[in-house]
Design a protein around this motif. Sequence first.
Motif, PDB file in Angstrom:
ATOM      1  N   UNK A  49      19.518  15.232  -8.778  1.00 10.37           N
ATOM      2  CA  UNK A  49      19.930  15.253 -10.189  1.00 10.37           C
ATOM      3  C   UNK A  49      18.723  15.504 -11.084  1.00 10.37           C
ATOM      4  N   UNK A  50      17.617  14.851 -10.793  1.00  5.59           N
ATOM      5  CA  UNK A  50      16.405  15.047 -11.585  1.00  5.59           C
ATOM      6  C   UNK A  50      15.918  16.497 -11.495  1.00  5.59           C
ATOM      7  N   UNK A  51      15.864  17.028 -10.282  1.00  2.01           N
ATOM      8  CA  UNK A  51      15.357  18.395 -10.070  1.00  2.01           C
ATOM      9  C   UNK A  51      16.251  19.430 -10.757  1.00  2.01           C
ATOM     10  N   UNK A  52      17.564  19.281 -10.600  1.00  2.00           N
ATOM     11  CA  UNK A  52      18.495  20.259 -11.187  1.00  2.00           C
ATOM     12  C   UNK A  52      18.494  20.181 -12.705  1.00  2.00           C
ATOM     13  N   UNK A  53      18.452  18.976 -13.252  1.00  2.00           N
ATOM     14  CA  UNK A  53      18.624  18.806 -14.698  1.00  2.00           C
ATOM     15  C   UNK A  53      17.329  18.800 -15.515  1.00  2.00           C
ATOM     16  N   UNK A  54      16.178  18.712 -14.876  1.00  2.00           N
ATOM     17  CA  UNK A  54      14.927  18.716 -15.628  1.00  2.00           C
ATOM     18  C   UNK A  54      14.784  19.949 -16.525  1.00  2.00           C
ATOM     19  N   UNK A  55      15.093  21.152 -16.048  1.00  2.00           N
ATOM     20  CA  UNK A  55      14.989  22.315 -16.956  1.00  2.00           C
ATOM     21  C   UNK A  55      15.905  22.211 -18.182  1.00  2.00           C
ATOM     22  N   UNK A  56      17.064  21.585 -18.034  1.00  2.00           N
ATOM     23  CA  UNK A  56      17.964  21.447 -19.186  1.00  2.00           C
ATOM     24  C   UNK A  56      17.360  20.524 -20.241  1.00  2.00           C
ATOM     25  N   UNK A  57      16.544  19.576 -19.812  1.00  2.00           N
ATOM     26  CA  UNK A  57      15.846  18.707 -20.760  1.00  2.00           C
ATOM     27  C   UNK A  57      14.691  19.456 -21.413  1.00  2.00           C
ATOM     28  N   UNK A  58      13.940  20.199 -20.617  1.00  2.00           N
ATOM     29  CA  UNK A  58      12.786  20.922 -21.138  1.00  2.00           C
ATOM     30  C   UNK A  58      13.193  21.979 -22.163  1.00  2.00           C
ATOM     31  N   UNK A  59      14.369  22.590 -21.967  1.00  2.00           N
ATOM     32  CA  UNK A  59      14.865  23.593 -22.917  1.00  2.00           C
ATOM     33  C   UNK A  59      15.797  22.983 -23.968  1.00  2.00           C
ATOM     34  N   UNK A  60      15.823  21.650 -24.029  1.00  2.00           N
ATOM     35  CA  UNK A  60      16.601  20.905 -25.026  1.00  2.00           C
ATOM     36  C   UNK A  60      18.096  21.220 -24.995  1.00  2.00           C
ATOM     37  N   UNK A  61      18.606  21.416 -23.797  1.00  2.00           N
ATOM     38  CA  UNK A  61      20.035  21.642 -23.619  1.00  2.00           C
ATOM     39  C   UNK A  61      20.737  20.296 -23.461  1.00  2.00           C
TER      40      UNK A  61
END
Length: 194
Positions: free
Chosen positions: A68-80
Amino acid sequence: MSIITESQLSSQLLLAGAAFIAAIVIDIYKEKIPNKLCLLVIVSGFVINTYYAQLEGVLMALLGFALAFIILLPTFLFRILGAGDIKLMMGIGALMGPELLIYSLMYSFCAGTGTSLLFIIWKTGFTGLAKTLKRYWDCFYLRTYFKPEPGEAAGLRVPYAPALGLGWLWACSLDSDISELYFNWNIYLAPGTT
């Protein structure tokens, strides 16, 4: 991998369902998912899976948590997505395991379109949505960026917990183990059965 028992699956489903209900209500009204709720789900995932499946349970919880962390980290970094959404899904990964987590995320991204649109209409009405669409058209046509106006849909923070919850429900409805458990519950709870 060991077979998940009915009592383990029941515990997982009840806790995840309660966590999603709490997260959705809090996210809609306070625009935040509390760390305490996320931590409770994460710890519960490790405890339940360790209790029922010992080392295999720890590994399953750890894999779901990390995935979950690996998949969703980019969504946090791009403020999604916000940090609370990611921590909640890390807890769901620890609780339900990696397979159901992946399907939940796929379906939640599909459900997110509908829940976001409904939330925008609820908060700004169709006029706020129309203002945003017109501004996007003007930006595209005139090749100039215009900031969102007050009362426009683009200025809203949209809670994503409802989409995550719907994605989880969708994934659960297609899981054969969960369907079998539901069928067994219906037999047990049906009137006239012993």
